[in-house]
Structure formats: structure tokens, C-alpha cells
Design a protein around this motif. Sequence first.
Motif, PDB file in Angstrom:
ATOM      1  N   UNK A   1     -46.067 -55.063  -4.309  1.00 13.88           N
ATOM      2  CA  UNK A   1     -47.252 -55.658  -3.698  1.00 13.88           C
ATOM      3  C   UNK A   1     -48.271 -56.051  -4.756  1.00 13.88           C
ATOM      4  N   UNK A   2     -48.756 -57.299  -4.644  1.00 13.86           N
ATOM      5  CA  UNK A   2     -49.925 -57.679  -5.423  1.00 13.86           C
ATOM      6  C   UNK A   2     -51.168 -57.282  -4.632  1.00 13.86           C
ATOM      7  N   UNK A   3     -52.344 -57.637  -5.120  1.00 13.60           N
ATOM      8  CA  UNK A   3     -53.585 -57.205  -4.447  1.00 13.60           C
ATOM      9  C   UNK A   3     -53.646 -57.726  -3.007  1.00 13.60           C
ATOM     10  N   UNK A   4     -53.279 -58.978  -2.802  1.00 16.27           N
ATOM     11  CA  UNK A   4     -53.345 -59.555  -1.455  1.00 16.27           C
ATOM     12  C   UNK A   4     -52.386 -58.860  -0.513  1.00 16.27           C
ATOM     13  N   UNK A   5     -51.176 -58.598  -0.973  1.00 12.18           N
ATOM     14  CA  UNK A   5     -50.187 -57.929  -0.131  1.00 12.18           C
ATOM     15  C   UNK A   5     -50.576 -56.481   0.142  1.00 12.18           C
ATOM     16  N   UNK A   6     -51.123 -55.805  -0.849  1.00 11.26           N
ATOM     17  CA  UNK A   6     -51.543 -54.424  -0.655  1.00 11.26           C
ATOM     18  C   UNK A   6     -52.733 -54.348   0.300  1.00 11.26           C
ATOM     19  N   UNK A   7     -53.595 -55.351   0.236  1.00 12.68           N
ATOM     20  CA  UNK A   7     -54.714 -55.419   1.186  1.00 12.68           C
ATOM     21  C   UNK A   7     -54.200 -55.571   2.607  1.00 12.68           C
ATOM     22  N   UNK A   8     -53.189 -56.415   2.797  1.00 16.13           N
ATOM     23  CA  UNK A   8     -52.597 -56.581   4.126  1.00 16.13           C
ATOM     24  C   UNK A   8     -51.950 -55.292   4.604  1.00 16.13           C
ATOM     25  N   UNK A   9     -51.379 -54.539   3.679  1.00 20.80           N
ATOM     26  CA  UNK A   9     -50.768 -53.257   4.026  1.00 20.80           C
ATOM     27  C   UNK A   9     -51.814 -52.246   4.486  1.00 20.80           C
ATOM     28  N   UNK A  10     -52.933 -52.159   3.748  1.00 11.08           N
ATOM     29  CA  UNK A  10     -53.979 -51.195   4.083  1.00 11.08           C
ATOM     30  C   UNK A  10     -54.830 -51.637   5.263  1.00 11.08           C
ATOM     31  N   UNK A  11     -55.064 -52.944   5.382  1.00 15.36           N
ATOM     32  CA  UNK A  11     -55.943 -53.496   6.407  1.00 15.36           C
ATOM     33  C   UNK A  11     -55.229 -54.605   7.169  1.00 15.36           C
ATOM     34  N   UNK A  12     -54.257 -54.267   7.987  1.00 12.71           N
ATOM     35  CA  UNK A  12     -53.428 -55.285   8.651  1.00 12.71           C
ATOM     36  C   UNK A  12     -54.158 -56.080   9.730  1.00 12.71           C
ATOM     37  N   UNK A  13     -55.286 -55.555  10.191  1.00 12.72           N
ATOM     38  CA  UNK A  13     -55.961 -56.164  11.342  1.00 12.72           C
ATOM     39  C   UNK A  13     -56.473 -57.565  11.073  1.00 12.72           C
ATOM     40  N   UNK A  14     -56.622 -57.947   9.808  1.00 10.07           N
ATOM     41  CA  UNK A  14     -57.185 -59.254   9.468  1.00 10.07           C
ATOM     42  C   UNK A  14     -56.133 -60.219   8.939  1.00 10.07           C
ATOM     43  N   UNK A  15     -54.847 -59.910   9.195  1.00  6.63           N
ATOM     44  CA  UNK A  15     -53.758 -60.734   8.674  1.00  6.63           C
ATOM     45  C   UNK A  15     -52.797 -61.080   9.807  1.00  6.63           C
ATOM     46  N   UNK A  16     -52.647 -62.361  10.053  1.00  4.75           N
ATOM     47  CA  UNK A  16     -51.856 -62.827  11.196  1.00  4.75           C
ATOM     48  C   UNK A  16     -50.430 -62.286  11.151  1.00  4.75           C
ATOM     49  N   UNK A  17     -49.807 -62.274   9.965  1.00  9.50           N
ATOM     50  CA  UNK A  17     -48.406 -61.867   9.878  1.00  9.50           C
ATOM     51  C   UNK A  17     -48.203 -60.369  10.052  1.00  9.50           C
ATOM     52  N   UNK A  18     -49.310 -59.606  10.149  1.00  6.76           N
ATOM     53  CA  UNK A  18     -49.208 -58.159  10.313  1.00  6.76           C
ATOM     54  C   UNK A  18     -49.358 -57.720  11.767  1.00  6.76           C
ATOM     55  N   UNK A  19     -49.690 -58.626  12.652  1.00  7.08           N
ATOM     56  CA  UNK A  19     -50.028 -58.245  14.027  1.00  7.08           C
ATOM     57  C   UNK A  19     -48.865 -57.582  14.758  1.00  7.08           C
ATOM     58  N   UNK A  20     -47.656 -58.123  14.574  1.00 11.42           N
ATOM     59  CA  UNK A  20     -46.506 -57.570  15.301  1.00 11.42           C
ATOM     60  C   UNK A  20     -46.245 -56.118  14.917  1.00 11.42           C
ATOM     61  N   UNK A  21     -46.384 -55.794  13.622  1.00  4.14           N
ATOM     62  CA  UNK A  21     -46.099 -54.422  13.211  1.00  4.14           C
ATOM     63  C   UNK A  21     -47.195 -53.474  13.692  1.00  4.14           C
ATOM     64  N   UNK A  22     -48.439 -53.954  13.780  1.00 10.86           N
ATOM     65  CA  UNK A  22     -49.514 -53.129  14.325  1.00 10.86           C
ATOM     66  C   UNK A  22     -49.246 -52.819  15.799  1.00 10.86           C
ATOM     67  N   UNK A  23     -48.800 -53.817  16.553  1.00 13.22           N
ATOM     68  CA  UNK A  23     -48.450 -53.598  17.958  1.00 13.22           C
ATOM     69  C   UNK A  23     -47.282 -52.614  18.067  1.00 13.22           C
ATOM     70  N   UNK A  24     -46.281 -52.779  17.215  1.00  8.57           N
ATOM     71  CA  UNK A  24     -45.124 -51.889  17.232  1.00  8.57           C
ATOM     72  C   UNK A  24     -45.538 -50.444  16.964  1.00  8.57           C
ATOM     73  N   UNK A  25     -46.420 -50.241  15.987  1.00  8.53           N
ATOM     74  CA  UNK A  25     -46.892 -48.894  15.685  1.00  8.53           C
ATOM     75  C   UNK A  25     -47.661 -48.305  16.859  1.00  8.53           C
ATOM     76  N   UNK A  26     -48.466 -49.128  17.499  1.00  8.47           N
ATOM     77  CA  UNK A  26     -49.244 -48.667  18.650  1.00  8.47           C
ATOM     78  C   UNK A  26     -48.331 -48.234  19.784  1.00  8.47           C
ATOM     79  N   UNK A  27     -47.314 -49.046  20.079  1.00 12.69           N
ATOM     80  CA  UNK A  27     -46.367 -48.702  21.137  1.00 12.69           C
ATOM     81  C   UNK A  27     -45.631 -47.412  20.802  1.00 12.69           C
ATOM     82  N   UNK A  28     -45.247 -47.237  19.551  1.00 13.46           N
ATOM     83  CA  UNK A  28     -44.548 -46.005  19.165  1.00 13.46           C
ATOM     84  C   UNK A  28     -45.429 -44.774  19.363  1.00 13.46           C
ATOM     85  N   UNK A  29     -46.723 -44.930  19.148  1.00 15.03           N
ATOM     86  CA  UNK A  29     -47.644 -43.802  19.300  1.00 15.03           C
ATOM     87  C   UNK A  29     -47.913 -43.464  20.762  1.00 15.03           C
TER      88      UNK A  29
END
Length: 312
Positions: free
Chosen positions: A168-196
Motif C-alpha cells: 500500500x502507498x499512502x493513498x491505498x493505506x488511507x483507503x484501508x484505514x478510512x474506507x468511508x470516503x472511497x467509492x471502491x471500499x463501500x462493498x467491503x464495508x457493507x460486507x463487514x457490517x453484515x458479518x457483524x
Amino acid sequence: MIRAVLICLVLGTVSCKPTDRKSRVHQEELLSQVQHNDDQNFEYDHEAFLGQDEAQTFDHLSPEESRRRLSIIVDKIDSNKDGFISEEELKLWIKNVQKRHIIENVEHQWNDFDLNRDGRISWEEYKNVTYGSLLDGPQDVTEYNYSHMMARDERRFKVADRDRDLIADKEEFTAFLHPEDHEHMKDVVVQETLEDIDKNGDGFIDIREYIGDMFTAEDGVEEPEWVAIERKQFSELRDRNKDGKMDKEETLDWILPSDYDHAVAEAKHLLFESDVNKDGKLTKMEILDKYDLFVGSQVTNYGEALLRHDEF
């Protein structure tokens, strides 16, 4: 510290500060950890306007020093230098405060994980620092299943890793830590929520699971009023197709709402509370007269350490 970061990431949240009322809703970067309640104090407004760290500094300034520093901030917000602060300028300022906090958070953690100091963070580096020997012990005697948590982290890391090199570069690591502001991260955030929350594993969130994630009933304890409100919101707002459960699309609309901008709402709130002549814009005097709303001040004996910021 690393273990705390780990738990935050796995739960899919930006912050792990405990609260009596758990919220899954992401607000881009949180404007504040506290509830917005101006009947009691302006703490939410202070953190939204200044950022959480700077708000703590202002808490220890005298009213005179608070106004002086606020005056400098107002000049910075007035981007077109017309002598007025518009709602748009307030919104942009608040959004910039959010972005600054994200950048500072990533920078703060970067050196912890970039072990070889090559300016990038590999999955192996992140895994070794975060989990280390945690996986060596029996998994059934700990509060957390670290193998499961690591698998979730790895999945999120891979989604954030746009070039799929597991580094991960800085941009990718930022998306990892703060997925809520990145369009391509939305599906994994939903998946994590459903698992919880999806306890029966049917791929949906029903009303029992929805309420159970936020509130656990105890014998003899009356259910708080907000729980009834949440039940109503689930039926009337969350469950749009009225089938008694939330699917992935409805869950996305819940945790990452697209129809509500918290920075815009806060800008409107600050303008409404401070615009004495109701002309739709703020003068510096109107803002300084309401300095307690914008920055506040809790004590009058402040020390030299609080005067460390060059911009002031």
C-alpha cells in the motif's frame, strides 16, 4: 496502541471510543465523537469546527485568547476576502478539518507499519506489526478471534490495494484505514457490517438483529426511548421494500448515507445560530460574539505550552 487500531479496523469503524448507543453510520471522517446536543454544551460544534485535537487546546484558553485565535481562523475561512463568511466557506472549512484529521491519522500510524522505511506498507508488514504473537496463543481463551480478524483485515487491505501488489502507498493505506470516503471500499464495508450484525447468516439484517447491535436488553431495565425510535426508523426508512429486513443496498444506504452531508448540516447550523441580522452570511463580529459556539473556553489559566502553534 496497535491492538486498539486492530480492533477498530476489524469492526469497520473510524473510532473505537465506547458509547452507550452504538452507531454503524459512517459520516466520512467523524465531525465529532460526541452527540450533537446544544442544550447541554457546544462540544460537537467545537470539534466539527476545529478538529478534535485543536478543540481540546481551545478548551484551556481564556475567552480573550479564544477570540483572538478565532479571529485569525475567520480570516482563513474567508477565502474570497470579501469580509463575510458564507455557508459555502463554512462547509469547505469543516470538510478541510475532516481531511486534515485523516491525513494526520495516517501519518501518525505510517511509521508504525512501514518497517523497512521504503515509503510503502506491505501486507506482511501490517500483519506482523498488528498481530505478531497474538496468533500463537489459544484462540478460544481470548475475547477476540485473531485469525478471523486477520482474514478480514487482509480482505480489506486487498480491496484498498488498487494495483493488487499487496503493498500500500499512502493513498491505498488511507483507503484501508478510512474506507468511508472511497467509492471502491463501500462493498467491503457493507460486507463487514453484515458479518457483524447478521447473526442467522441469511445475508440480511432483520429488526431483531438491527436493534440487538445497538442495544442489549437487561432484565428489569426499561427500554430507552431511542430504541422505539430506531424500531420506527427501521420500518419506515431503512427497510425500503417493506420485506422486514435490510438487504445489501439498504444496508449501504444506512451506514453510508448519500443523501445527507454532515459538513453541510453543521455549516447551516452554525450560520443559523450566529447570523444575527439574518442576511445569510456572517461577519467576523457575529462569529466572535458567538465564540463559545465555535471554539468555547472552559478555564482561564492557560500555560505557555498551549501557545505553541505558529499560526497563532
